[in-house]
Design a protein around this motif. Structure first.
Motif, mmCIF file in Angstrom:
data_model
loop_
_atom_site.group_PDB
_atom_site.id
_atom_site.type_symbol
_atom_site.label_atom_id
_atom_site.label_comp_id
_atom_site.label_asym_id
_atom_site.label_seq_id
_atom_site.Cartn_x
_atom_site.Cartn_y
_atom_site.Cartn_z
ATOM 1 N N ALA A 4 14.978 -0.566 43.855
ATOM 2 C CA ALA A 4 16.004 -0.604 42.810
ATOM 3 C C ALA A 4 16.624 -1.998 42.749
ATOM 4 O O ALA A 4 16.826 -2.651 43.775
ATOM 5 C CB ALA A 4 17.077 0.438 43.086
ATOM 6 N N LEU A 5 16.906 -2.456 41.537
ATOM 7 C CA LEU A 5 17.604 -3.726 41.337
ATOM 8 C C LEU A 5 18.870 -3.433 40.538
ATOM 9 O O LEU A 5 18.810 -3.059 39.364
ATOM 10 C CB LEU A 5 16.728 -4.733 40.593
ATOM 11 N N VAL A 6 20.004 -3.587 41.205
ATOM 12 C CA VAL A 6 21.309 -3.318 40.597
ATOM 13 C C VAL A 6 21.890 -4.641 40.138
ATOM 14 O O VAL A 6 22.117 -5.550 40.949
ATOM 15 C CB VAL A 6 22.254 -2.624 41.604
ATOM 16 N N ALA A 7 22.113 -4.772 38.850
ATOM 17 C CA ALA A 7 22.523 -6.057 38.269
ATOM 18 C C ALA A 7 23.854 -5.934 37.537
ATOM 19 O O ALA A 7 24.326 -4.836 37.214
ATOM 20 C CB ALA A 7 21.446 -6.556 37.303
ATOM 21 N N THR A 8 24.450 -7.086 37.296
ATOM 22 C CA THR A 8 25.583 -7.196 36.396
ATOM 23 C C THR A 8 25.434 -8.513 35.658
ATOM 24 O O THR A 8 24.676 -9.392 36.077
ATOM 25 C CB THR A 8 26.926 -7.116 37.139
ATOM 26 N N PHE A 23 31.576 -6.744 42.254
ATOM 27 C CA PHE A 23 30.483 -7.095 43.159
ATOM 28 C C PHE A 23 30.440 -6.150 44.363
ATOM 29 O O PHE A 23 29.364 -5.738 44.801
ATOM 30 C CB PHE A 23 30.622 -8.543 43.638
ATOM 31 N N VAL A 24 31.606 -5.815 44.890
ATOM 32 C CA VAL A 24 31.656 -4.915 46.046
ATOM 33 C C VAL A 24 31.085 -3.552 45.681
ATOM 34 O O VAL A 24 30.290 -2.959 46.432
ATOM 35 C CB VAL A 24 33.105 -4.772 46.556
ATOM 36 N N ARG A 25 31.454 -3.033 44.524
ATOM 37 C CA ARG A 25 31.004 -1.697 44.132
ATOM 38 C C ARG A 25 29.514 -1.669 43.818
ATOM 39 O O ARG A 25 28.824 -0.707 44.162
ATOM 40 C CB ARG A 25 31.835 -1.212 42.945
ATOM 41 N N MET A 26 29.005 -2.730 43.195
ATOM 42 C CA MET A 26 27.572 -2.717 42.898
ATOM 43 C C MET A 26 26.757 -2.877 44.184
ATOM 44 O O MET A 26 25.688 -2.282 44.323
ATOM 45 C CB MET A 26 27.202 -3.784 41.866
ATOM 46 N N GLN A 27 27.285 -3.622 45.162
ATOM 47 C CA GLN A 27 26.577 -3.745 46.433
ATOM 48 C C GLN A 27 26.559 -2.415 47.193
ATOM 49 O O GLN A 27 25.541 -2.045 47.778
ATOM 50 C CB GLN A 27 27.248 -4.827 47.286
ATOM 51 N N ALA A 28 27.696 -1.708 47.184
ATOM 52 C CA ALA A 28 27.733 -0.411 47.856
ATOM 53 C C ALA A 28 26.750 0.561 47.209
ATOM 54 O O ALA A 28 26.060 1.327 47.891
ATOM 55 C CB ALA A 28 29.150 0.153 47.810
ATOM 56 N N PHE A 29 26.679 0.512 45.871
ATOM 57 C CA PHE A 29 25.752 1.378 45.135
ATOM 58 C C PHE A 29 24.310 1.018 45.480
ATOM 59 O O PHE A 29 23.463 1.894 45.699
ATOM 60 C CB PHE A 29 26.014 1.239 43.639
ATOM 61 N N ALA A 30 24.020 -0.287 45.533
ATOM 62 C CA ALA A 30 22.654 -0.728 45.837
ATOM 63 C C ALA A 30 22.237 -0.315 47.239
ATOM 64 O O ALA A 30 21.082 0.062 47.469
ATOM 65 C CB ALA A 30 22.550 -2.244 45.672
ATOM 66 N N ARG A 31 23.169 -0.382 48.191
ATOM 67 C CA ARG A 31 22.832 0.007 49.565
ATOM 68 C C ARG A 31 22.439 1.478 49.632
ATOM 69 O O ARG A 31 21.527 1.856 50.366
ATOM 70 C CB ARG A 31 24.020 -0.275 50.493
ATOM 71 N N LYS A 32 23.118 2.324 48.859
ATOM 72 C CA LYS A 32 22.772 3.747 48.858
ATOM 73 C C LYS A 32 21.357 3.968 48.345
ATOM 74 O O LYS A 32 20.670 4.913 48.756
ATOM 75 C CB LYS A 32 23.760 4.518 47.978
ATOM 76 N N LEU A 33 20.911 3.093 47.438
ATOM 77 C CA LEU A 33 19.567 3.224 46.874
ATOM 78 C C LEU A 33 18.523 2.449 47.674
ATOM 79 O O LEU A 33 17.331 2.531 47.366
ATOM 80 C CB LEU A 33 19.564 2.707 45.427
ATOM 81 N N TYR A 70 27.784 -15.846 45.669
ATOM 82 C CA TYR A 70 26.960 -15.654 46.872
ATOM 83 C C TYR A 70 27.834 -15.294 48.074
ATOM 84 O O TYR A 70 27.446 -14.461 48.912
ATOM 85 C CB TYR A 70 26.151 -16.915 47.170
ATOM 86 N N ALA A 71 29.015 -15.909 48.170
ATOM 87 C CA ALA A 71 29.909 -15.611 49.288
ATOM 88 C C ALA A 71 30.363 -14.163 49.272
ATOM 89 O O ALA A 71 30.705 -13.603 50.324
ATOM 90 C CB ALA A 71 31.119 -16.544 49.254
ATOM 91 N N ALA A 72 30.350 -13.539 48.088
ATOM 92 C CA ALA A 72 30.729 -12.128 47.975
ATOM 93 C C ALA A 72 29.631 -11.203 48.491
ATOM 94 O O ALA A 72 29.835 -9.988 48.556
ATOM 95 C CB ALA A 72 31.060 -11.786 46.525
ATOM 96 N N GLY A 73 28.468 -11.756 48.829
ATOM 97 C CA GLY A 73 27.408 -10.953 49.426
ATOM 98 C C GLY A 73 26.302 -10.543 48.485
ATOM 99 O O GLY A 73 25.404 -9.778 48.878
ATOM 100 N N VAL A 74 26.327 -11.047 47.246
ATOM 101 C CA VAL A 74 25.289 -10.711 46.274
ATOM 102 C C VAL A 74 23.956 -11.311 46.725
ATOM 103 O O VAL A 74 23.907 -12.411 47.286
ATOM 104 C CB VAL A 74 25.687 -11.232 44.876
ATOM 105 N N ASP A 75 22.864 -10.589 46.493
ATOM 106 C CA ASP A 75 21.554 -11.063 46.952
ATOM 107 C C ASP A 75 21.024 -12.238 46.141
ATOM 108 O O ASP A 75 20.423 -13.161 46.689
ATOM 109 C CB ASP A 75 20.528 -9.917 46.892
ATOM 110 N N GLU A 76 21.239 -12.196 44.823
ATOM 111 C CA GLU A 76 20.620 -13.220 43.975
ATOM 112 C C GLU A 76 21.521 -13.506 42.770
ATOM 113 O O GLU A 76 22.149 -12.604 42.221
ATOM 114 C CB GLU A 76 19.251 -12.752 43.490
ATOM 115 N N VAL A 77 21.556 -14.782 42.376
ATOM 116 C CA VAL A 77 22.281 -15.206 41.174
ATOM 117 C C VAL A 77 21.308 -15.955 40.272
ATOM 118 O O VAL A 77 20.586 -16.846 40.726
ATOM 119 C CB VAL A 77 23.473 -16.126 41.507
#
Length: 307
Positions: A4-8, A23-33, A70-77
């Motif tokens: 899965a690729l969760v984007a904004t 960013f925090v919420r999309m990362q938490a969602f991505a981890r579940k997937l 990136y400092a917020a923990g996002v994988d890719e920009v």
């Protein structure tokens, strides 16, 4: 099954607390997937191309926005070049682009974010249906409110900075507003008055500056700077130097406390913490020197009270 690729997507200028929540919420969602996260942003800002007369000043240069993402923990920009061809795409066409060219499976959007040439006519339900047609699950974040229940936004932060309300801007950003620049040679008047200054030339000429005046600040070296400057408190002057006859371009001069070295070419980030005094014209250089001593004492007192 593909990951899965969760984007904004968005301009994300300033990376304020609302962006950080997203960013925090999309990362938490991505981890579940068991998936990854992607932030898509644009250069130039869409308004600079479509409505240049109304384009907002930047809160941060693009490179610093990306660093904070990136400092917020996002994988890719990814930074997409914003062109008139891109602006002409409908929401459905852009969603297809996200699915086909990036492999996006889930799209997080801000509570009021719209995109596509037809975006103003689309309801949230229509956005969801268009996304589903492309195999994308669309999710909306909720607004992060402050003060009198207004949503945190880049426009609210720009208003605070324009009014010199640096403490309010800090509350909304989650950190102080900053200005980045390279140290260039000046007239050395500050040194003659006993307050040597680093004269900054902004790295982003479109970055928003607060009103003219004297500010308490903290100074840091930018990564890769030709000179390393240890973190320092300081006193910043921003204005047209009316005592010296006035300048067309605003002058940005920083007096670093307990530091005296030649740092021409250094790239610095200056955090503007509080506006301590408005700009004024002094009758003489002696009067200016006396005022600088007072401002320095007030600035040190502020920094000691706000470590």
């Amino acid at each position: 099954m593909d990951q899965a690729l969760v984007a904004t997507l968005g301009s994300f200028d300033g990376i304020h607390r609302g962006h950080q929540q997203l960013f925090v919420r999309m990362q938490a969602f991505a981890r579940k997937l068991g998936g990854r996260t992607l932030v898509l942003t644009f250069d130039p800002h869409p308004a600079e191309l479509l409505r240049p007369e109304a384009a907002p000043p930047h809160l941060l240069p693009l490179a610093e926005n990306m660093a904070y993402i990136y400092a917020a923990g996002v994988d890719e920009v990814e930074v997409e070049l914003f062109t008139r061809e891109l602006a002409a795409r409908t929401a459905g066409e852009y969603l297809r682009h996200l699915a086909t060219d990036y492999g996006v499976t889930h799209l997080f959007l801000g509570y009021d974010h719209r995109f596509g040439s037809d975006g103003r006519q689309l309801s949230p339900e229509e956005y969801e249906a268009l996304a589903a047609d492309c195999g994308i699950t669309l999710l909306r974040d909720v607004a992060l409110l402050y003060g009198d229940e207004r949503p945190i936004s880049s426009s609210a932060i720009r208003r605070a900075i324009t009014e010199g309300a640096m403490e309010e801007a800090r509350e909304l950003l989650g950190r102080p507003h900053s200005c980045s620049g390279v140290v260039v040679s000046g007239q050395r008047l500050g040194r003659r008055l006993g307050f040597p200054t680093a004269n900054l030339q902004r790295l982003d000429p479109l970055q928003l500056l607060p009103p003219a005046g004297v500010y308490a600040c903290r100074v840091y070296s930018l990564p890769g700077s030709t000179h390393f400057v240890p973190e320092r408190g300081g006193m910043l002057y921003l204005g047209s130097r009316p005592t010296l006859g006035g300048d067309l371009e605003p002058s940005i001069e920083v007096h670093l406390f307990d530091f005296d070295a030649e740092i021409y070419g250094a790239e610095l980030r200056v955090e503007l913490l509080s506006r301590l005094a408005p700009e004024r014209r002094f009758a003489s250089l002696d009067e200016l020197k006396t005022a600088l001593s007072v401002y320095a004492d007030e600035t040190r007192a502020y920094l000691a009270a706000h470590p």
